[in-house]
Scaffold this motif. Structure first.
Motif, PDB file in Angstrom:
ATOM      1  N   ARG A   2       0.868  -1.187   0.000  1.00 26.79           N
ATOM      2  CA  ARG A   2       0.000   0.000   0.000  1.00 26.79           C
ATOM      3  C   ARG A   2       0.901   1.232   0.000  1.00 26.79           C
ATOM      4  O   ARG A   2       1.633   1.477   0.966  1.00 26.79           O
ATOM      5  CB  ARG A   2      -0.921  -0.022   1.221  1.00 26.79           C
ATOM      6  CG  ARG A   2      -1.806  -1.273   1.279  1.00 26.79           C
ATOM      7  CD  ARG A   2      -2.658  -1.317   2.539  1.00 26.79           C
ATOM      8  NE  ARG A   2      -3.724  -0.325   2.493  1.00 26.79           N
ATOM      9  CZ  ARG A   2      -4.905  -0.528   1.920  1.00 26.79           C
ATOM     10  NH1 ARG A   2      -5.172  -1.676   1.327  1.00 26.79           N
ATOM     11  NH2 ARG A   2      -5.841   0.409   1.936  1.00 26.79           N
ATOM     12  N   HIS A  29      -1.081  -0.146  -9.591  1.00 29.65           N
ATOM     13  CA  HIS A  29      -2.400  -0.777  -9.528  1.00 29.65           C
ATOM     14  C   HIS A  29      -2.448  -2.015 -10.424  1.00 29.65           C
ATOM     15  O   HIS A  29      -2.973  -3.068 -10.004  1.00 29.65           O
ATOM     16  CB  HIS A  29      -3.478   0.216  -9.950  1.00 29.65           C
ATOM     17  CG  HIS A  29      -4.837  -0.400 -10.049  1.00 29.65           C
ATOM     18  ND1 HIS A  29      -5.614  -0.687  -8.948  1.00 29.65           N
ATOM     19  CD2 HIS A  29      -5.561  -0.804 -11.136  1.00 29.65           C
ATOM     20  CE1 HIS A  29      -6.741  -1.244  -9.339  1.00 29.65           C
ATOM     21  NE2 HIS A  29      -6.737  -1.321 -10.670  1.00 29.65           N
ATOM     22  N   HIS A  33      -0.572  -3.815  -6.527  1.00 28.24           N
ATOM     23  CA  HIS A  33      -0.347  -2.953  -5.370  1.00 28.24           C
ATOM     24  C   HIS A  33      -1.555  -2.035  -5.175  1.00 28.24           C
ATOM     25  O   HIS A  33      -2.443  -1.969  -6.027  1.00 28.24           O
ATOM     26  CB  HIS A  33       0.941  -2.159  -5.549  1.00 28.24           C
ATOM     27  CG  HIS A  33       2.155  -3.020  -5.728  1.00 28.24           C
ATOM     28  ND1 HIS A  33       2.746  -3.687  -4.678  1.00 28.24           N
ATOM     29  CD2 HIS A  33       2.854  -3.359  -6.849  1.00 28.24           C
ATOM     30  CE1 HIS A  33       3.791  -4.381  -5.126  1.00 28.24           C
ATOM     31  NE2 HIS A  33       3.869  -4.205  -6.435  1.00 28.24           N
ATOM     32  N   GLU A  34      -1.577  -1.322  -4.064  1.00 27.49           N
ATOM     33  CA  GLU A  34      -2.727  -0.470  -3.743  1.00 27.49           C
ATOM     34  C   GLU A  34      -2.261   0.973  -3.549  1.00 27.49           C
ATOM     35  O   GLU A  34      -1.956   1.398  -2.442  1.00 27.49           O
ATOM     36  CB  GLU A  34      -3.434  -0.985  -2.487  1.00 27.49           C
ATOM     37  CG  GLU A  34      -4.000  -2.389  -2.648  1.00 27.49           C
ATOM     38  CD  GLU A  34      -4.682  -2.874  -1.383  1.00 27.49           C
ATOM     39  OE1 GLU A  34      -5.610  -2.191  -0.908  1.00 27.49           O
ATOM     40  OE2 GLU A  34      -4.266  -3.925  -0.856  1.00 27.49           O
ATOM     41  N   LEU A  36      -2.490   5.116  -3.390  1.00 32.96           N
ATOM     42  CA  LEU A  36      -3.342   6.253  -3.051  1.00 32.96           C
ATOM     43  C   LEU A  36      -2.604   7.483  -3.551  1.00 32.96           C
ATOM     44  O   LEU A  36      -1.405   7.632  -3.290  1.00 32.96           O
ATOM     45  CB  LEU A  36      -3.540   6.345  -1.537  1.00 32.96           C
ATOM     46  CG  LEU A  36      -3.945   7.719  -0.971  1.00 32.96           C
ATOM     47  CD1 LEU A  36      -5.401   8.015  -1.309  1.00 32.96           C
ATOM     48  CD2 LEU A  36      -3.715   7.769   0.545  1.00 32.96           C
ATOM     49  N   TYR A  61      -8.043   3.683  -8.393  1.00 37.28           N
ATOM     50  CA  TYR A  61      -7.442   3.870  -7.080  1.00 37.28           C
ATOM     51  C   TYR A  61      -7.882   5.237  -6.579  1.00 37.28           C
ATOM     52  O   TYR A  61      -8.262   6.111  -7.366  1.00 37.28           O
ATOM     53  CB  TYR A  61      -5.908   3.782  -7.152  1.00 37.28           C
ATOM     54  CG  TYR A  61      -5.309   4.548  -8.302  1.00 37.28           C
ATOM     55  CD1 TYR A  61      -5.092   5.926  -8.215  1.00 37.28           C
ATOM     56  CD2 TYR A  61      -4.966   3.903  -9.488  1.00 37.28           C
ATOM     57  CE1 TYR A  61      -4.558   6.636  -9.277  1.00 37.28           C
ATOM     58  CE2 TYR A  61      -4.434   4.601 -10.556  1.00 37.28           C
ATOM     59  CZ  TYR A  61      -4.225   5.963 -10.453  1.00 37.28           C
ATOM     60  OH  TYR A  61      -3.708   6.667 -11.508  1.00 37.28           O
ATOM     61  N   HIS A  93      -5.754   4.982   4.627  1.00 41.80           N
ATOM     62  CA  HIS A  93      -5.268   4.055   3.597  1.00 41.80           C
ATOM     63  C   HIS A  93      -4.454   2.921   4.201  1.00 41.80           C
ATOM     64  O   HIS A  93      -4.345   1.842   3.625  1.00 41.80           O
ATOM     65  CB  HIS A  93      -4.411   4.849   2.592  1.00 41.80           C
ATOM     66  CG  HIS A  93      -3.849   4.062   1.473  1.00 41.80           C
ATOM     67  ND1 HIS A  93      -2.498   3.913   1.268  1.00 41.80           N
ATOM     68  CD2 HIS A  93      -4.450   3.384   0.461  1.00 41.80           C
ATOM     69  CE1 HIS A  93      -2.292   3.189   0.182  1.00 41.80           C
ATOM     70  NE2 HIS A  93      -3.452   2.861  -0.337  1.00 41.80           N
ATOM     71  N   SER A  95      -1.162   3.047   4.731  1.00 37.32           N
ATOM     72  CA  SER A  95      -0.005   2.986   3.824  1.00 37.32           C
ATOM     73  C   SER A  95       1.188   2.296   4.466  1.00 37.32           C
ATOM     74  O   SER A  95       1.507   2.522   5.644  1.00 37.32           O
ATOM     75  CB  SER A  95       0.394   4.403   3.402  1.00 37.32           C
ATOM     76  OG  SER A  95      -0.703   5.108   2.857  1.00 37.32           O
ATOM     77  N   ASP A  96       1.864   1.458   3.671  1.00 40.61           N
ATOM     78  CA  ASP A  96       3.120   0.840   4.098  1.00 40.61           C
ATOM     79  C   ASP A  96       4.299   1.762   3.837  1.00 40.61           C
ATOM     80  O   ASP A  96       5.333   1.664   4.508  1.00 40.61           O
ATOM     81  CB  ASP A  96       3.355  -0.472   3.328  1.00 40.61           C
ATOM     82  CG  ASP A  96       2.255  -1.484   3.543  1.00 40.61           C
ATOM     83  OD1 ASP A  96       1.943  -1.788   4.712  1.00 40.61           O
ATOM     84  OD2 ASP A  96       1.691  -1.966   2.534  1.00 40.61           O
TER      85      ASP A  96
END
Length: 381
Positions: A2, A29, A33-34, A36, A61, A93, A95-96
């Protein structure tokens, strides 16, 4: 993974930062992966500038827009205002990792949010803001570099688009710099797009077509093409818009100004040129040079910044001293007199960029992400 992409610019803006952020988010995407995206909002409805925020096209996304104001003297550029949306969006989100695209205003706040949330950050250097301060303000270059150094030093890794940009960063004290180039759409930009009908429209007398594509702004030095306008058998074509357009129309008599072009129409224009001439000396990469090369067009570019990595002088294009209008004219004259040289430079350039697809380049970016995450894990352990 993410990934929160905090970018100073995003479509409908047309510039290198916006295009790179879009290609990155799209490929992330597509590969599972995700992403933002967090970007400045466009101009409000009714201002006659960019489409309003509510006109955001549907994307696969989320795209979060932060309130913004136009940059004084250059309303096409939007500057984000302080907003709680940024940190809230990253938190929601989950997020990582935070990706900071050309961080300066919104990106600096993104870096602050990443530090507070203890999320690793990768900062992508893309704009020579120190050079812009010198060009537009005649001062402030040192202050711009202090800002750049502060943001990038706080990041886990800085990615530079060219060896020249990496050297600038290191000389200004930015640590942990690695190279990450830019991709090019070799399916869209290709020699087969060359259009004889368009060429007849642009140069009805069969003139050599010399084109510039990009922003029309002081730092681009497009006025260096002026001597070409007086050369018999040469037609100068300018694609783009910006604050310098009125002055350039006066400085380049006889040139064709086509305004902003995008997509397949832009690709058709690139491929229909005989020579692509770039004039700006402050490019950290220079995507338009790469798009011209993918189109199989002979390139003339300044021997400075990003073009030094892209153009092998005499093999994939010609390099000239920065700011030298006479050298640009002479290089174009050489190419105009030798169709075989133009063709060989174009073929070699196309071959050189064939493997630089956005997919391949963003896969390299994901490798950088993974290394940063592993480094954070190792430190935590």
């Amino acid at each position: 993974m993410r990934v929160a992409l905090v970018t100073e610019s995003f479509p409908p803006d047309i510039n290198g930062v916006a295009h790179c952020a879009l290609q990155t988010a799209d490929h992330l995407h597509r590969t599972g992966h995700e992403p933002l995206v967090i970007a400045p909002a466009g101009a409000p409805a009714g201002t006659g500038s960019e489409p309003p925020d509510e006109a955001e096209p549907e994307r696969p996304y989320p795209v979060v827009r932060v309130p913004s104001l136009p940059l004084p003297g250059y309303p096409q550029v939007r500057v984000a205002l302080p907003s709680r949306r940024l940190a809230a969006a990253i938190t929601a989100h989950g997020s990582d990792l935070v990706h900071l695209a050309s961080p300066f205003v919104l990106g600096a706040r993104g870096m602050t949010a990443a530090l507070r949330l203890r999320i690793p950050a990768v900062a992508v250097y893309q704009t020579d803001l120190g050079g812009y301060a010198r060009t537009y303000l005649g001062a402030g270059e040192n202050a711009a570099w202090r800002r750049i150094r502060a943001v990038h030093t706080a990041a886990d890794r800085t990615l530079a688009p060219s060896t020249a940009a990496a050297r600038d960063l290191e000389e200004h004290g930015v640590p942990r710099v690695r190279l990450w180039p830019r991709g090019v759409d070799t399916e869209r930009f290709r020699p087969a797009r060359r259009d004889p009908a368009l060429r007849r429209e642009l140069a009805p007398g069969g003139e050599l077509i010399v084109g510039y594509v990009g922003r029309l702004a002081p730092e681009k030095n497009v006025e260096l093409l002026a001597p070409l306008c007086a050369v018999p058998g040469v037609r100068v074509v300018v694609v783009g818009d910006g604050p310098s357009e009125p002055a350039l129309r006066a400085a380049l008599p006889g040139a064709r100004f086509l305004g902003r072009r995008t997509g397949d129409e832009l690709a058709r224009l690139f491929a229909s040129l005989d020579v692509f001439a770039h004039t700006g000396p402050q490019e950290t990469f220079c995507q338009t040079v790469q798009e011209a090369q993918a189109s199989g067009v002979a390139v003339v570019a300044p021997a400075a910044g990003g073009p030094l990595d892209l153009v092998a002088h005499g093999r994939t294009g010609l390099l000239v001293p920065p700011g030298d209008a006479g050298a640009v004219r002479d290089a174009v004259a050489l190419l105009g007199a030798d169709a075989g040289l133009r063709a060989s430079l174009g073929r070699a350039a196309r071959h050189a960029v064939a493997g630089r697809t956005w997919g391949a380049v963003v896969d390299q970016l994901v490798d950088h992400y993974a290394e940063v995450l592993m480094d954070r894990t190792a430190v935590a352990a």
